[in-house]
Design an enzyme around this catalytic site. Structure first.
Site, PDB file in Angstrom:
ATOM      1  N   HIS A 114     -11.580  -1.860  -0.821  1.00 10.94           N
ATOM      2  CA  HIS A 114     -11.416  -1.784   0.644  1.00 10.94           C
ATOM      3  C   HIS A 114     -12.611  -1.010   1.203  1.00 10.94           C
ATOM      4  O   HIS A 114     -12.588   0.223   1.259  1.00 10.94           O
ATOM      5  CB  HIS A 114     -10.151  -1.012   1.016  1.00 10.94           C
ATOM      6  N   GLU A 152       3.409  -1.468  -6.429  1.00  7.12           N
ATOM      7  CA  GLU A 152       2.468  -0.428  -6.806  1.00  7.12           C
ATOM      8  C   GLU A 152       3.123   0.918  -7.051  1.00  7.12           C
ATOM      9  O   GLU A 152       2.568   1.759  -7.754  1.00  7.12           O
ATOM     10  CB  GLU A 152       1.406  -0.388  -5.696  1.00  7.12           C
TER      11      GLU A 152
END
Ligand code: MCF
Ligand code: FE
Length: 407
Positions: free
Chosen positions: A67, A213
């Site tokens: 990102h 996650e």
């Protein structure tokens, strides 16, 4: 046509072949890979560029999940627990994103190149990273992200997603490939999930999604329980998960280039489904350590393809793939270090290429000529240890070739 020779040519092919005193012939694609002696005989009129002592030639590294828009973070965000991290992202997101201007992102991309990366899977939330990506010689699969679980927002969010994707398509080229990122099963409304996936399927775009996650995400998705309850109630007025994990995975049937990031809490049924979908798991070992202190059980993945991502500087202290590979070596303590090293180098090259739907990550005839060269500090005693020493000792490369060009 050019020829490079090197002490070691690490092909990252299906047999993990390593050629001692090897050479590669290439233009924009790899033409031949063999011993230097054989290459000299086959191409007597082309001059060979010899690399230094103890040099290695291998495919450029593929960071399948990063990102860039979160590149301004170093010491701001909270680590140790996923909810704390998420709340700190929400609190600091605007300031961090603003701080990550084009110049800062350009600088990070240069550092990534210097540390051996030739291709990235860039997860883009706003397209603020598009301009620096366009300036960089790296290959980019540019994933336009969709996020939002509130029903009254879906039309606006879908329109915004489509306009970002349209703009990226205008800039599409050999080294900038438009793609679709679904943020996660908990944060994307079923309408947005279905519609964005329909676009990806129709246009054969690569798709990537975060998946399971944290333990908090597991509890919320399976049982509508745990620390996500307050978060969703207070922030979004929601009391139930929008999609169950298996329902979520089933939506991806028909996507050709598919990857799921993290998957540390995926059940054996989820993993079976991921395998059936022929999807890749993007493994981000540092991110998992700092956000949740969890780790992917890499011994339990059967035939699932594995790739390596650094995630963003929102959950890592480095965007270097060699740093990330070293962390992976240190974290997976139950694995034999020599065999793990071989597995990790493949995940960071050919594994990433599959995740992103590319023809890279391997030194083999007809693959794209994306190559890095660097030198080891000393001679290698045992060829079987080469992958391990590469991971342990390499910080920067001397040479980067992308699509046959020195960059
Ligand atoms: O992979 C890590 C952790 N999991 C989820 N999201 C992100 C990660 N790093 C950055 N993000 C971004 C994500 O793309 O955080 C934003 C999203 O745009 C907000 S998450 C509520
Ligand atoms: Fe991520």
């Amino acid at each position: 046509m050019k020829i490079l020779s090197s002490k070691w040519v690490v092909t990252c092919d299906e047999n993990n072949s390593i050629i001692e005193d090897g050479a590669i012939v290439f233009s924009d694609k790899i033409i031949d890979v063999d011993t230097k002696e054989n290459i000299q005989k086959k191409y007597p009129n082309i001059q060979i560029q010899e690399q230094k002592e103890n040099s290695v030639l291998m495919p450029g590294l593929i960071n399948s999940h990063v990102h860039l828009e979160f590149s301004a973070n170093s010491t701001t965000l909270k680590y140790g627990n996923f909810m704390n991290w998420l709340n700190s992202v929400i609190k600091n997101r605007d300031t961090l994103i603003e701080k990550a201007n084009s110049k800062l992102i350009e600088d990070k991309l240069k550092k990534m190149k210097k540390s051996g990366t030739t291709t990235i899977g860039a997860i883009s939330s706003y397209s603020f990273d598009l301009e620096p990506c366009l300036k960089s010689p790296l290959n980019k699969v540019f994933f336009c992200e969709v996020i939002g679980s509130k029903a009254d927002m879906v039309d606006t969010l879908f329109a915004d997603f489509k306009s970002r994707l349209k703009n990226v398509k205008k800039h599409a080229s050999k080294n900038l490939i438009p793609a679709v990122a679904i943020h996660s099963p908990y944060s994307v409304h079923p309408f947005l999930l279905r519609e964005t996936l329909n676009i990806a399927k129709e246009e054969s775009l690569a798709v990537s999604s975060h998946f399971l996650e944290s333990p908090e995400e597991f509890q919320w998705l399976h049982k509508d329980e745990g620390l996500f309850i307050d978060f969703f109630k207070n922030l979004l007025g929601q009391d139930k998960a929008v999609t169950k994990p298996m329902e979520f995975l089933n939506q991806f049937k028909g996507v050709e280039k598919l990857s799921f990031t993290h998957c540390v809490e995926a059940s054996s049924d989820d993993l079976k489904k991921i395998e059936e979908l022929d999807a890749t798991i993007n493994h981000c070992v540092t991110s998992n350590r700092v956000l949740n202190n969890t780790k992917l059980d890499i011994s339990n993945l059967n035939n699932i393809n594995l790739s390596i991502g650094t995630d963003g500087l929102s959950s890592n202290n480095s965007l270097s793939m060699f740093d990330e590979l070293r962390n992976a070596l240190m974290i997976h303590v139950d694995e034999n270090i020599v065999e793990l090293s071989k597995k990790l180098l493949k995940a960071a090259t050919i594994g990433g290429s599959k995740a992103l739907g590319l023809n890279k990550g391997v030194l083999k005839k007809d693959a794209d000529a994306d190559v890095i060269s660097f030198t080891l500090p000393d001679e290698i005693e045992d060829k079987n240890d080469l992958a391990m020493h590469i991971i342990l000792h390499t910080k920067f490369v001397n040479k980067t070739i992308i699509g046959g060009e020195d960059v």
